[in-house]
Structures are given as structure tokens and as C-alpha cells.
Design a protein around this motif. Structure first.
Motif, PDB file in Angstrom:
ATOM      1  N   ALA A   1       0.830  -1.207   0.000  1.00 53.80           N
ATOM      2  CA  ALA A   1       0.000   0.000   0.000  1.00 53.80           C
ATOM      3  C   ALA A   1       0.863   1.256   0.000  1.00 53.80           C
ATOM      4  O   ALA A   1       0.570   2.218  -0.729  1.00 53.80           O
ATOM      5  CB  ALA A   1      -0.942  -0.004   1.196  1.00 53.80           C
ATOM      6  N   ASN A   2       1.931   1.258   0.799  1.00 56.55           N
ATOM      7  CA  ASN A   2       2.832   2.413   0.824  1.00 56.55           C
ATOM      8  C   ASN A   2       3.513   2.609  -0.523  1.00 56.55           C
ATOM      9  O   ASN A   2       3.621   3.734  -1.019  1.00 56.55           O
ATOM     10  CB  ASN A   2       3.887   2.255   1.916  1.00 56.55           C
ATOM     11  CG  ASN A   2       3.311   2.435   3.295  1.00 56.55           C
ATOM     12  OD1 ASN A   2       2.286   3.086   3.471  1.00 56.55           O
ATOM     13  ND2 ASN A   2       3.957   1.843   4.283  1.00 56.55           N
TER      14      ASN A   2
ATOM     15  N   LYS B   1       1.041   3.986  -3.074  1.00 59.99           N
ATOM     16  CA  LYS B   1       0.782   5.413  -2.856  1.00 59.99           C
ATOM     17  C   LYS B   1       1.894   6.256  -3.484  1.00 59.99           C
ATOM     18  O   LYS B   1       1.619   7.234  -4.185  1.00 59.99           O
ATOM     19  CB  LYS B   1       0.687   5.692  -1.351  1.00 59.99           C
ATOM     20  CG  LYS B   1       0.367   7.131  -0.999  1.00 59.99           C
ATOM     21  CD  LYS B   1       0.234   7.313   0.496  1.00 59.99           C
ATOM     22  CE  LYS B   1       1.606   7.640   1.022  1.00 59.99           C
ATOM     23  NZ  LYS B   1       1.655   8.006   2.422  1.00 59.99           N
ATOM     24  N   GLU B   2       3.129   5.839  -3.278  1.00 59.20           N
ATOM     25  CA  GLU B   2       4.262   6.569  -3.864  1.00 59.20           C
ATOM     26  C   GLU B   2       4.239   6.484  -5.390  1.00 59.20           C
ATOM     27  O   GLU B   2       4.529   7.464  -6.077  1.00 59.20           O
ATOM     28  CB  GLU B   2       5.587   6.028  -3.326  1.00 59.20           C
ATOM     29  CG  GLU B   2       5.846   6.347  -1.876  1.00 59.20           C
ATOM     30  CD  GLU B   2       6.054   7.827  -1.595  1.00 59.20           C
ATOM     31  OE1 GLU B   2       6.390   8.598  -2.516  1.00 59.20           O
ATOM     32  OE2 GLU B   2       5.869   8.223  -0.434  1.00 59.20           O
TER      33      GLU B   2
ATOM     34  N   ASP C   1       1.586   6.125  -7.290  1.00 60.56           N
ATOM     35  CA  ASP C   1       0.514   7.002  -7.777  1.00 60.56           C
ATOM     36  C   ASP C   1       0.996   8.448  -7.856  1.00 60.56           C
ATOM     37  O   ASP C   1       0.720   9.154  -8.834  1.00 60.56           O
ATOM     38  CB  ASP C   1      -0.722   6.897  -6.881  1.00 60.56           C
ATOM     39  CG  ASP C   1      -1.453   5.580  -7.037  1.00 60.56           C
ATOM     40  OD1 ASP C   1      -1.247   4.885  -8.057  1.00 60.56           O
ATOM     41  OD2 ASP C   1      -2.230   5.232  -6.123  1.00 60.56           O
ATOM     42  N   MET C   2       1.745   8.879  -6.840  1.00 61.73           N
ATOM     43  CA  MET C   2       2.283  10.243  -6.854  1.00 61.73           C
ATOM     44  C   MET C   2       3.331  10.402  -7.959  1.00 61.73           C
ATOM     45  O   MET C   2       3.414  11.453  -8.603  1.00 61.73           O
ATOM     46  CB  MET C   2       2.872  10.597  -5.492  1.00 61.73           C
ATOM     47  CG  MET C   2       1.807  10.813  -4.425  1.00 61.73           C
ATOM     48  SD  MET C   2       2.467  11.450  -2.875  1.00 61.73           S
ATOM     49  CE  MET C   2       3.011   9.948  -2.098  1.00 61.73           C
TER      50      MET C   2
ATOM     51  N   HIS D   1       9.549  10.089  -5.997  1.00 66.98           N
ATOM     52  CA  HIS D   1       8.483   9.190  -5.572  1.00 66.98           C
ATOM     53  C   HIS D   1       8.761   7.746  -5.999  1.00 66.98           C
ATOM     54  O   HIS D   1       8.445   6.812  -5.257  1.00 66.98           O
ATOM     55  CB  HIS D   1       7.131   9.662  -6.104  1.00 66.98           C
ATOM     56  CG  HIS D   1       6.623  10.880  -5.413  1.00 66.98           C
ATOM     57  ND1 HIS D   1       6.329  10.912  -4.068  1.00 66.98           N
ATOM     58  CD2 HIS D   1       6.372  12.133  -5.883  1.00 66.98           C
ATOM     59  CE1 HIS D   1       5.914  12.123  -3.741  1.00 66.98           C
ATOM     60  NE2 HIS D   1       5.935  12.882  -4.819  1.00 66.98           N
TER      61      HIS D   1
END
Length: 84
Positions: free
Chosen positions: A50-51, A54-55, A57-58, A74
Motif C-alpha cells: 500500500a505504501n 501510494k508513492e 501514484d504520486m 516518488h
């Protein structure tokens, strides 16, 4: 003697750079994104995944906005999140 020392130092520098290549930041390109995505898909740990997602996606958003420095940052953070 000096020539031998210089050649040895050159080889040592070359091998040291190769050893630390994994610590350099990634390129912000489609091939690197696909590699990280494949590595994330293979992950078992949901929290780490998940972490990393998230990175990523950024990173994708930064790439779309042509902010390559942010994108590489990212992507690097995503790779580190996958390592733990």
C-alpha cells in the motif's frame, strides 16, 4: 609503480560505482514504472504494498505534469517502501 597504482585506483572506482548503483535514484520513464509495478504486484505484505502504491501514484501524477524530479523521488520512495 605509479602507473600500476593509477590503474588499480581506476578499477576500484569502477567497481565501487557498480556496487552503489542500487542506491541511486531511478529514472522517470515507462520502463522503470513497469518494473516497479511488476515488483509491487509480486509483493505479499499488504502494508508495504500500500505504501509503495501510494508513492507510485504520486510518481505517475508527477510524470503527467512533467515534474521529473518529483517523479524520480516518488519512484525511489516506492522502491524503498518495497524493501522494508
Amino acid at each position: 609503480m605509479l602507473k600500476t597504482t593509477l590503474v588499480a585506483a581506476t578499477f576500484a572506482t569502477f567497481f565501487a560505482q557498480a556496487a552503489f548503483a542500487d542506491d541511486t535514484m531511478m529514472k522517470c520513464d515507462d520502463a522503470s514504472m513497469m518494473k516497479i509495478q511488476a515488483d509491487m504486484d509480486a509483493m505479499k505484505d499488504d502494508a508495504m504494498k500500500a505504501n509503495a502504491m501510494k508513492e507510485m501514484d504520486m510518481a505517475k501524477e508527477a510524470m503527467k505534469a512533467n515534474k521529473m524530479d518529483d517523479c524520480t523521488m516518488h519512484m525511489d520512495m516506492a522502491a524503498k517502501a518495497m524493501k522494508g
